[in-house]
Scaffold this motif. Sequence first.
Motif, PDB file in Angstrom:
ATOM      1  N   MET A  30       0.825  -1.194   0.000  1.00  0.00           N
ATOM      2  CA  MET A  30       0.000   0.000   0.000  1.00  0.00           C
ATOM      3  C   MET A  30       0.867   1.255   0.000  1.00  0.00           C
ATOM      4  O   MET A  30       1.906   1.283   0.617  1.00  0.00           O
ATOM      5  N   VAL A  31       0.414   2.268  -0.660  1.00  0.00           N
ATOM      6  CA  VAL A  31       1.126   3.536  -0.711  1.00  0.00           C
ATOM      7  C   VAL A  31       0.769   4.339   0.531  1.00  0.00           C
ATOM      8  O   VAL A  31      -0.390   4.448   0.898  1.00  0.00           O
ATOM      9  N   LEU A  32       1.789   4.860   1.182  1.00  0.00           N
ATOM     10  CA  LEU A  32       1.523   5.693   2.347  1.00  0.00           C
ATOM     11  C   LEU A  32       0.809   6.965   1.913  1.00  0.00           C
ATOM     12  O   LEU A  32       1.017   7.472   0.819  1.00  0.00           O
ATOM     13  N   ALA A  33      -0.018   7.466   2.804  1.00  0.00           N
ATOM     14  CA  ALA A  33      -0.804   8.659   2.485  1.00  0.00           C
ATOM     15  C   ALA A  33       0.095   9.855   2.270  1.00  0.00           C
ATOM     16  O   ALA A  33       0.974  10.127   3.069  1.00  0.00           O
ATOM     17  N   GLN A  34      -0.105  10.543   1.169  1.00  0.00           N
ATOM     18  CA  GLN A  34       0.579  11.795   0.913  1.00  0.00           C
ATOM     19  C   GLN A  34      -0.449  12.901   1.048  1.00  0.00           C
ATOM     20  O   GLN A  34      -1.582  12.756   0.609  1.00  0.00           O
ATOM     21  N   ARG A  35      -0.039  13.964   1.641  1.00  0.00           N
ATOM     22  CA  ARG A  35      -0.962  15.080   1.787  1.00  0.00           C
ATOM     23  C   ARG A  35      -0.956  15.916   0.511  1.00  0.00           C
ATOM     24  O   ARG A  35       0.077  16.178  -0.068  1.00  0.00           O
ATOM     25  N   SER A  93      -5.745   5.609   1.194  1.00  0.00           N
ATOM     26  CA  SER A  93      -4.866   6.133   2.239  1.00  0.00           C
ATOM     27  C   SER A  93      -5.197   7.576   2.552  1.00  0.00           C
ATOM     28  O   SER A  93      -5.192   7.995   3.704  1.00  0.00           O
ATOM     29  N   TYR A  94      -5.510   8.326   1.500  1.00  0.00           N
ATOM     30  CA  TYR A  94      -5.760   9.749   1.672  1.00  0.00           C
ATOM     31  C   TYR A  94      -7.059  10.027   2.424  1.00  0.00           C
ATOM     32  O   TYR A  94      -7.117  10.908   3.276  1.00  0.00           O
ATOM     33  N   ILE A  95      -8.113   9.261   2.123  1.00  0.00           N
ATOM     34  CA  ILE A  95      -9.398   9.556   2.768  1.00  0.00           C
ATOM     35  C   ILE A  95      -9.648   8.772   4.045  1.00  0.00           C
ATOM     36  O   ILE A  95     -10.556   9.098   4.795  1.00  0.00           O
ATOM     37  N   CYS A  96      -8.839   7.725   4.311  1.00  0.00           N
ATOM     38  CA  CYS A  96      -9.120   6.895   5.481  1.00  0.00           C
ATOM     39  C   CYS A  96      -7.893   6.710   6.375  1.00  0.00           C
ATOM     40  O   CYS A  96      -7.907   7.117   7.527  1.00  0.00           O
ATOM     41  N   ASP A  97      -6.865   6.079   5.841  1.00  0.00           N
ATOM     42  CA  ASP A  97      -5.733   5.654   6.673  1.00  0.00           C
ATOM     43  C   ASP A  97      -5.067   6.790   7.444  1.00  0.00           C
ATOM     44  O   ASP A  97      -4.695   6.628   8.597  1.00  0.00           O
ATOM     45  N   ARG A  98      -4.931   7.932   6.816  1.00  0.00           N
ATOM     46  CA  ARG A  98      -4.230   9.028   7.499  1.00  0.00           C
ATOM     47  C   ARG A  98      -5.018   9.580   8.678  1.00  0.00           C
ATOM     48  O   ARG A  98      -4.479  10.281   9.525  1.00  0.00           O
ATOM     49  N   PHE A 131     -12.678   6.152  11.659  1.00  0.00           N
ATOM     50  CA  PHE A 131     -11.692   5.911  10.603  1.00  0.00           C
ATOM     51  C   PHE A 131     -10.902   4.645  10.918  1.00  0.00           C
ATOM     52  O   PHE A 131     -10.570   3.867  10.027  1.00  0.00           O
ATOM     53  N   TRP A 132     -10.591   4.437  12.204  1.00  0.00           N
ATOM     54  CA  TRP A 132      -9.842   3.248  12.613  1.00  0.00           C
ATOM     55  C   TRP A 132     -10.621   1.979  12.256  1.00  0.00           C
ATOM     56  O   TRP A 132     -10.071   1.045  11.680  1.00  0.00           O
ATOM     57  N   ARG A 133     -11.904   1.951  12.588  1.00  0.00           N
ATOM     58  CA  ARG A 133     -12.735   0.785  12.269  1.00  0.00           C
ATOM     59  C   ARG A 133     -12.847   0.599  10.759  1.00  0.00           C
ATOM     60  O   ARG A 133     -12.735  -0.521  10.252  1.00  0.00           O
ATOM     61  N   SER A 134     -13.064   1.685  10.050  1.00  0.00           N
ATOM     62  CA  SER A 134     -13.168   1.607   8.594  1.00  0.00           C
ATOM     63  C   SER A 134     -11.874   1.059   7.993  1.00  0.00           C
ATOM     64  O   SER A 134     -11.906   0.217   7.092  1.00  0.00           O
ATOM     65  N   GLN A 135     -10.750   1.509   8.508  1.00  0.00           N
ATOM     66  CA  GLN A 135      -9.454   1.034   8.020  1.00  0.00           C
ATOM     67  C   GLN A 135      -9.290  -0.459   8.274  1.00  0.00           C
ATOM     68  O   GLN A 135      -8.888  -1.206   7.373  1.00  0.00           O
ATOM     69  N   LYS A 136      -9.599  -0.906   9.486  1.00  0.00           N
ATOM     70  CA  LYS A 136      -9.433  -2.318   9.830  1.00  0.00           C
ATOM     71  C   LYS A 136     -10.331  -3.207   8.964  1.00  0.00           C
ATOM     72  O   LYS A 136      -9.895  -4.238   8.446  1.00  0.00           O
ATOM     73  N   GLU A 137     -11.588  -2.814   8.800  1.00  0.00           N
ATOM     74  CA  GLU A 137     -12.508  -3.623   7.997  1.00  0.00           C
ATOM     75  C   GLU A 137     -12.128  -3.594   6.515  1.00  0.00           C
ATOM     76  O   GLU A 137     -12.204  -4.609   5.831  1.00  0.00           O
ATOM     77  N   ALA A 138     -11.695  -2.432   6.031  1.00  0.00           N
ATOM     78  CA  ALA A 138     -11.269  -2.338   4.631  1.00  0.00           C
ATOM     79  C   ALA A 138     -10.005  -3.163   4.399  1.00  0.00           C
ATOM     80  O   ALA A 138      -9.870  -3.813   3.347  1.00  0.00           O
ATOM     81  N   ASN A 139      -9.098  -3.178   5.360  1.00  0.00           N
ATOM     82  CA  ASN A 139      -7.885  -3.999   5.222  1.00  0.00           C
ATOM     83  C   ASN A 139      -8.237  -5.480   5.117  1.00  0.00           C
ATOM     84  O   ASN A 139      -7.683  -6.203   4.282  1.00  0.00           O
ATOM     85  N   LYS A 140      -9.168  -5.933   5.953  1.00  0.00           N
ATOM     86  CA  LYS A 140      -9.589  -7.346   5.900  1.00  0.00           C
ATOM     87  C   LYS A 140     -10.193  -7.681   4.546  1.00  0.00           C
ATOM     88  O   LYS A 140      -9.876  -8.718   3.946  1.00  0.00           O
ATOM     89  N   LEU A 141     -11.072  -6.803   4.060  1.00  0.00           N
ATOM     90  CA  LEU A 141     -11.715  -7.059   2.775  1.00  0.00           C
ATOM     91  C   LEU A 141     -10.697  -6.978   1.633  1.00  0.00           C
ATOM     92  O   LEU A 141     -10.734  -7.793   0.709  1.00  0.00           O
ATOM     93  N   ALA A 142      -9.771  -6.038   1.701  1.00  0.00           N
ATOM     94  CA  ALA A 142      -8.728  -5.928   0.677  1.00  0.00           C
ATOM     95  C   ALA A 142      -7.879  -7.201   0.656  1.00  0.00           C
ATOM     96  O   ALA A 142      -7.543  -7.716  -0.422  1.00  0.00           O
ATOM     97  N   ASN A 143      -7.557  -7.722   1.827  1.00  0.00           N
ATOM     98  CA  ASN A 143      -6.794  -8.975   1.886  1.00  0.00           C
ATOM     99  C   ASN A 143      -7.586 -10.126   1.282  1.00  0.00           C
ATOM    100  O   ASN A 143      -7.026 -10.969   0.572  1.00  0.00           O
ATOM    101  N   TYR A 144      -8.885 -10.153   1.526  1.00  0.00           N
ATOM    102  CA  TYR A 144      -9.728 -11.189   0.923  1.00  0.00           C
ATOM    103  C   TYR A 144      -9.740 -11.045  -0.596  1.00  0.00           C
ATOM    104  O   TYR A 144      -9.581 -12.024  -1.329  1.00  0.00           O
ATOM    105  N   PHE A 145      -9.941  -9.820  -1.075  1.00  0.00           N
ATOM    106  CA  PHE A 145      -9.940  -9.595  -2.522  1.00  0.00           C
ATOM    107  C   PHE A 145      -8.652 -10.131  -3.148  1.00  0.00           C
ATOM    108  O   PHE A 145      -8.682 -10.818  -4.170  1.00  0.00           O
ATOM    109  N   GLU A 146      -7.524  -9.809  -2.529  1.00  0.00           N
ATOM    110  CA  GLU A 146      -6.243 -10.285  -3.065  1.00  0.00           C
ATOM    111  C   GLU A 146      -6.157 -11.806  -3.029  1.00  0.00           C
ATOM    112  O   GLU A 146      -5.622 -12.423  -3.944  1.00  0.00           O
TER     113      GLU A 146
END
Length: 117
Positions: free
Chosen positions: A1-6, A39-44, A68-83
């Motif tokens: 994943m790309v780190l969030a850039q402002r 990363s820009y709208i959630c992770d940061r 945002f923390w919950r959204s990040q954790k759930e999105a990470n799980k789903l992203a891992n499933y997609f992969e």
Amino acid sequence: MVLAQRLEEYHFYDKEWDDYNELRENFEWNVPEKFNIASYICDRWAEKRGRVAIFGEESDGTESVYTFWRSQKEANKLANYFESVGVKKGDRVGVCLNQRPVTLVAHIACWKIGAVS
């Protein structure tokens, strides 16, 4: 994943514009070469666990709060499933859900891996 850039370049709210055309003429896209919207709208924003991202209300009146923390954790799980099932950067993923917090999570998960939702 790309780190969030402002994207600090976009401060069009700092100036009073005479009209829309003036704003439009002065606008320039300035997107970094590597940029991940998830990363820009959630992770940061997820660093502080209590920061609210979205409120949801189901048709039966049940309410939910997604930080945002919950959204990040759930999105990470789903992203891992997609992969794990072979979804990769550039793939298109249909998100056919009602407008509710889990819909946002699904979009973020797609964007995290570079898929198009």
